[in-house]
Scaffold this motif. Sequence first.
Motif, PDB file in Angstrom:
ATOM      1  N   ASN A 315      -8.033 -55.969 -45.348  1.00 33.45           N
ATOM      2  CA  ASN A 315      -8.371 -57.395 -45.354  1.00 33.45           C
ATOM      3  C   ASN A 315      -9.828 -57.698 -45.681  1.00 33.45           C
ATOM      4  O   ASN A 315     -10.201 -58.866 -45.814  1.00 33.45           O
ATOM      5  N   GLY A 316     -10.631 -56.643 -45.787  1.00 35.05           N
ATOM      6  CA  GLY A 316     -12.052 -56.864 -46.055  1.00 35.05           C
ATOM      7  C   GLY A 316     -12.855 -57.183 -44.808  1.00 35.05           C
ATOM      8  O   GLY A 316     -14.078 -57.347 -44.867  1.00 35.05           O
ATOM      9  N   LYS A 317     -12.195 -57.257 -43.666  1.00 33.13           N
ATOM     10  CA  LYS A 317     -12.873 -57.551 -42.406  1.00 33.13           C
ATOM     11  C   LYS A 317     -11.957 -57.201 -41.240  1.00 33.13           C
ATOM     12  O   LYS A 317     -10.745 -57.027 -41.419  1.00 33.13           O
ATOM     13  N   GLU A 318     -12.538 -57.116 -40.062  1.00 30.58           N
ATOM     14  CA  GLU A 318     -11.755 -56.917 -38.856  1.00 30.58           C
ATOM     15  C   GLU A 318     -11.151 -58.252 -38.421  1.00 30.58           C
ATOM     16  O   GLU A 318     -11.596 -59.316 -38.854  1.00 30.58           O
ATOM     17  N   PRO A 319     -10.132 -58.223 -37.569  1.00 30.85           N
ATOM     18  CA  PRO A 319      -9.617 -59.479 -37.018  1.00 30.85           C
ATOM     19  C   PRO A 319     -10.730 -60.259 -36.325  1.00 30.85           C
ATOM     20  O   PRO A 319     -11.673 -59.667 -35.786  1.00 30.85           O
ATOM     21  N   SER A 320     -10.626 -61.573 -36.325  1.00 31.69           N
ATOM     22  CA  SER A 320     -11.657 -62.392 -35.671  1.00 31.69           C
ATOM     23  C   SER A 320     -11.628 -62.234 -34.163  1.00 31.69           C
ATOM     24  O   SER A 320     -12.622 -62.488 -33.479  1.00 31.69           O
ATOM     25  N   MET A 321     -10.491 -61.819 -33.643  1.00 37.97           N
ATOM     26  CA  MET A 321     -10.369 -61.550 -32.212  1.00 37.97           C
ATOM     27  C   MET A 321      -9.178 -60.629 -31.955  1.00 37.97           C
ATOM     28  O   MET A 321      -8.199 -60.644 -32.683  1.00 37.97           O
ATOM     29  N   THR A 322      -9.304 -59.825 -30.906  1.00 36.70           N
ATOM     30  CA  THR A 322      -8.150 -59.053 -30.422  1.00 36.70           C
ATOM     31  C   THR A 322      -7.970 -59.243 -28.925  1.00 36.70           C
ATOM     32  O   THR A 322      -6.998 -58.758 -28.360  1.00 36.70           O
ATOM     33  N   SER A 323      -8.910 -59.951 -28.294  1.00 37.01           N
ATOM     34  CA  SER A 323      -8.833 -60.173 -26.855  1.00 37.01           C
ATOM     35  C   SER A 323      -9.397 -61.537 -26.521  1.00 37.01           C
ATOM     36  O   SER A 323     -10.411 -61.959 -27.100  1.00 37.01           O
ATOM     37  N   LEU A 324      -8.734 -62.211 -25.607  1.00 31.65           N
ATOM     38  CA  LEU A 324      -9.191 -63.533 -25.199  1.00 31.65           C
ATOM     39  C   LEU A 324      -8.924 -63.735 -23.714  1.00 31.65           C
ATOM     40  O   LEU A 324      -7.802 -63.559 -23.242  1.00 31.65           O
ATOM     41  N   ASN A 342      -4.506 -39.182 -50.047  1.00 32.17           N
ATOM     42  CA  ASN A 342      -4.535 -40.534 -50.601  1.00 32.17           C
ATOM     43  C   ASN A 342      -3.742 -41.472 -49.695  1.00 32.17           C
ATOM     44  O   ASN A 342      -2.589 -41.184 -49.352  1.00 32.17           O
ATOM     45  N   ILE A 343      -4.360 -42.568 -49.336  1.00 28.83           N
ATOM     46  CA  ILE A 343      -3.709 -43.556 -48.471  1.00 28.83           C
ATOM     47  C   ILE A 343      -3.640 -44.898 -49.178  1.00 28.83           C
ATOM     48  O   ILE A 343      -4.636 -45.380 -49.722  1.00 28.83           O
ATOM     49  N   ASN A 344      -2.463 -45.478 -49.171  1.00 25.74           N
ATOM     50  CA  ASN A 344      -2.268 -46.848 -49.639  1.00 25.74           C
ATOM     51  C   ASN A 344      -1.793 -47.680 -48.455  1.00 25.74           C
ATOM     52  O   ASN A 344      -0.716 -47.406 -47.900  1.00 25.74           O
ATOM     53  N   ILE A 345      -2.571 -48.660 -48.067  1.00 25.21           N
ATOM     54  CA  ILE A 345      -2.224 -49.482 -46.913  1.00 25.21           C
ATOM     55  C   ILE A 345      -1.279 -50.592 -47.369  1.00 25.21           C
ATOM     56  O   ILE A 345      -1.662 -51.472 -48.136  1.00 25.21           O
ATOM     57  N   ASN A 346      -0.055 -50.526 -46.892  1.00 27.72           N
ATOM     58  CA  ASN A 346       0.946 -51.519 -47.291  1.00 27.72           C
ATOM     59  C   ASN A 346       0.710 -52.856 -46.599  1.00 27.72           C
ATOM     60  O   ASN A 346       0.701 -53.906 -47.233  1.00 27.72           O
ATOM     61  N   ASN A 347       0.535 -52.816 -45.296  1.00 31.08           N
ATOM     62  CA  ASN A 347       0.259 -54.057 -44.571  1.00 31.08           C
ATOM     63  C   ASN A 347      -0.294 -53.760 -43.190  1.00 31.08           C
ATOM     64  O   ASN A 347      -0.123 -52.657 -42.662  1.00 31.08           O
ATOM     65  N   VAL A 348      -0.956 -54.743 -42.630  1.00 31.27           N
ATOM     66  CA  VAL A 348      -1.413 -54.702 -41.248  1.00 31.27           C
ATOM     67  C   VAL A 348      -0.866 -55.945 -40.558  1.00 31.27           C
ATOM     68  O   VAL A 348      -0.644 -56.983 -41.193  1.00 31.27           O
ATOM     69  N   HIS A 367      -4.909 -58.523 -24.447  1.00 33.76           N
ATOM     70  CA  HIS A 367      -5.249 -58.041 -25.787  1.00 33.76           C
ATOM     71  C   HIS A 367      -4.046 -58.253 -26.696  1.00 33.76           C
ATOM     72  O   HIS A 367      -2.900 -58.324 -26.234  1.00 33.76           O
ATOM     73  N   LEU A 368      -4.298 -58.295 -27.992  1.00 33.95           N
ATOM     74  CA  LEU A 368      -3.233 -58.396 -28.978  1.00 33.95           C
ATOM     75  C   LEU A 368      -3.046 -57.038 -29.658  1.00 33.95           C
ATOM     76  O   LEU A 368      -4.012 -56.284 -29.820  1.00 33.95           O
ATOM     77  N   PRO A 369      -1.831 -56.701 -30.066  1.00 33.67           N
ATOM     78  CA  PRO A 369      -1.587 -55.390 -30.665  1.00 33.67           C
ATOM     79  C   PRO A 369      -2.117 -55.292 -32.093  1.00 33.67           C
ATOM     80  O   PRO A 369      -2.187 -56.294 -32.816  1.00 33.67           O
ATOM     81  N   LEU A 370      -2.485 -54.074 -32.474  1.00 32.50           N
ATOM     82  CA  LEU A 370      -2.837 -53.756 -33.856  1.00 32.50           C
ATOM     83  C   LEU A 370      -1.722 -52.894 -34.433  1.00 32.50           C
ATOM     84  O   LEU A 370      -1.126 -52.062 -33.730  1.00 32.50           O
ATOM     85  N   PHE A 371      -1.460 -53.063 -35.724  1.00 37.93           N
ATOM     86  CA  PHE A 371      -0.368 -52.325 -36.357  1.00 37.93           C
ATOM     87  C   PHE A 371      -0.672 -52.165 -37.837  1.00 37.93           C
ATOM     88  O   PHE A 371      -1.163 -53.086 -38.500  1.00 37.93           O
ATOM     89  N   VAL A 372      -0.396 -50.972 -38.347  1.00 38.18           N
ATOM     90  CA  VAL A 372      -0.580 -50.706 -39.775  1.00 38.18           C
ATOM     91  C   VAL A 372       0.611 -49.906 -40.300  1.00 38.18           C
ATOM     92  O   VAL A 372       1.168 -49.060 -39.605  1.00 38.18           O
ATOM     93  N   GLU A 373       1.001 -50.203 -41.510  1.00 37.75           N
ATOM     94  CA  GLU A 373       1.978 -49.406 -42.260  1.00 37.75           C
ATOM     95  C   GLU A 373       1.280 -48.912 -43.510  1.00 37.75           C
ATOM     96  O   GLU A 373       0.709 -49.705 -44.267  1.00 37.75           O
ATOM     97  N   PHE A 374       1.317 -47.604 -43.746  1.00 37.02           N
ATOM     98  CA  PHE A 374       0.631 -47.064 -44.917  1.00 37.02           C
ATOM     99  C   PHE A 374       1.424 -45.908 -45.519  1.00 37.02           C
ATOM    100  O   PHE A 374       2.196 -45.239 -44.847  1.00 37.02           O
ATOM    101  N   ASN A 375       1.206 -45.706 -46.787  1.00 33.11           N
ATOM    102  CA  ASN A 375       1.783 -44.581 -47.520  1.00 33.11           C
ATOM    103  C   ASN A 375       0.707 -43.531 -47.688  1.00 33.11           C
ATOM    104  O   ASN A 375      -0.443 -43.852 -48.045  1.00 33.11           O
ATOM    105  N   ILE A 376       1.046 -42.265 -47.455  1.00 31.50           N
ATOM    106  CA  ILE A 376       0.098 -41.171 -47.582  1.00 31.50           C
ATOM    107  C   ILE A 376       0.699 -40.081 -48.455  1.00 31.50           C
ATOM    108  O   ILE A 376       1.873 -39.747 -48.332  1.00 31.50           O
ATOM    109  N   HIS A 377      -0.115 -39.551 -49.361  1.00 31.68           N
ATOM    110  CA  HIS A 377       0.388 -38.532 -50.294  1.00 31.68           C
ATOM    111  C   HIS A 377      -0.765 -37.670 -50.801  1.00 31.68           C
ATOM    112  O   HIS A 377      -1.938 -38.017 -50.650  1.00 31.68           O
ATOM    113  N   ASN A 378      -0.419 -36.556 -51.417  1.00 35.09           N
ATOM    114  CA  ASN A 378      -1.419 -35.642 -51.965  1.00 35.09           C
ATOM    115  C   ASN A 378      -2.129 -36.282 -53.150  1.00 35.09           C
ATOM    116  O   ASN A 378      -1.567 -37.134 -53.826  1.00 35.09           O
TER     117      ASN A 378
END
Length: 378
Positions: A315-324, A342-348, A367-378
């Motif tokens: 996203n070019g930045k961290e979330p604006s908040m993860t805890s309130l 090699n990592i390709n980040i599909n979504n967060v 706190h709010l959860p963090l989650f990432v889905e990514f593809n990894i390959h040689n």
Amino acid sequence: MESKSEETLKIMSYNILAQSLICDSLHITEEQAQKISYLNFDYRTNKIIQKIKELGPDILLFQEYEHKGKLSEKLKANNLSYEILFKKRPGDHQEGCAIGYDKNKFKSEYYCSMEFKAENKKNNYNKYNNYNKSQNKGIYNKENVAIFLLLKSHKTSFYYLIICSHLLFNCSRGDIKLGQIYQIIQSALLFKSYYSSYNITTIFGADLNSTPNSAIYEYITSNSIDVEYLNKANLSGQTNKIYKSESSLGDINYHWYNEIINTYPKFKDYNIVLITKNKKKYNNNYYGYDDEDYDYKGLILKNKMVMKSFYKEKNGKEPSMTSLSSSFKGTFDFLFYNTDLNININNVLNVPDISFDLPDKDNPSDHLPLFVEFNIHN
């Protein structure tokens, strides 16, 4: 279709708010907590499991996890095939950190834990823990933990070093958090050196109790940090004050350096470089300052395992908040990685910028959860 040289992984990191900490965290009495239905353990646990089912992570990283709540049994009851490894904080604490992994997708190769409190005789000191039990005393000796799990993928035979931690909260002791992060990184490096024949990808999920504008975050994501002008009271960014001053802190740094090497003796052996005005570099066995060396030009802490943030890369930045809560709104939680593959980040997972206190009926933690889905390959 994915080949055997690539795979898609889903990682979730979540500070789930220990049931034993609800009253302290929310500044309420037990009687008040009992009257709020969404603070009930079963209600909160069901919400956590609902989120896990929705996202389908292959690997879970929990902070403020409690075994007595039997979340692992509830996961099994919901046909979720996670093996949970838990490390309780020392002392009277009930909670700690946990890593869960899908047994159908991974094999556990090695597990160990780190305590930052040496007096506990049950401390799991092993070949990967890079600090000295007999000398780990004083103000840096805190009841925080980190856990390390080496996994091998059944599909690709890729190796993953999974690290989970929850650093000290104290807003004015970012220097302690920097020491804790240093130990985690050094242990990860030792871990990888023992398995140097494997191409290990490191995943680090943590509640750093530090913000993206902190020296702790800067150190994790860069190859060095100059600590000469750092104000240790502001290092973690929680005070919203600048952690770099206009001039050298001199005496503060002198004591900071000696405090930290007395606590973590290996600190002085690896990545500290002292530079005087004439840029003379001391060797790695240097233990402190002589009077003639007191007026130095810089104190550089190097990092040999630079990590990237999944969220910032995507996203070019961290979330604006993860805890309130009533006392703080900001970003404390992070998901980092280090790899030669090699990592390709599909979504967060989108982390909403909300304006009401947590937890609530929809969000079971402060706190709010963090989650990432990514593809990894040689």
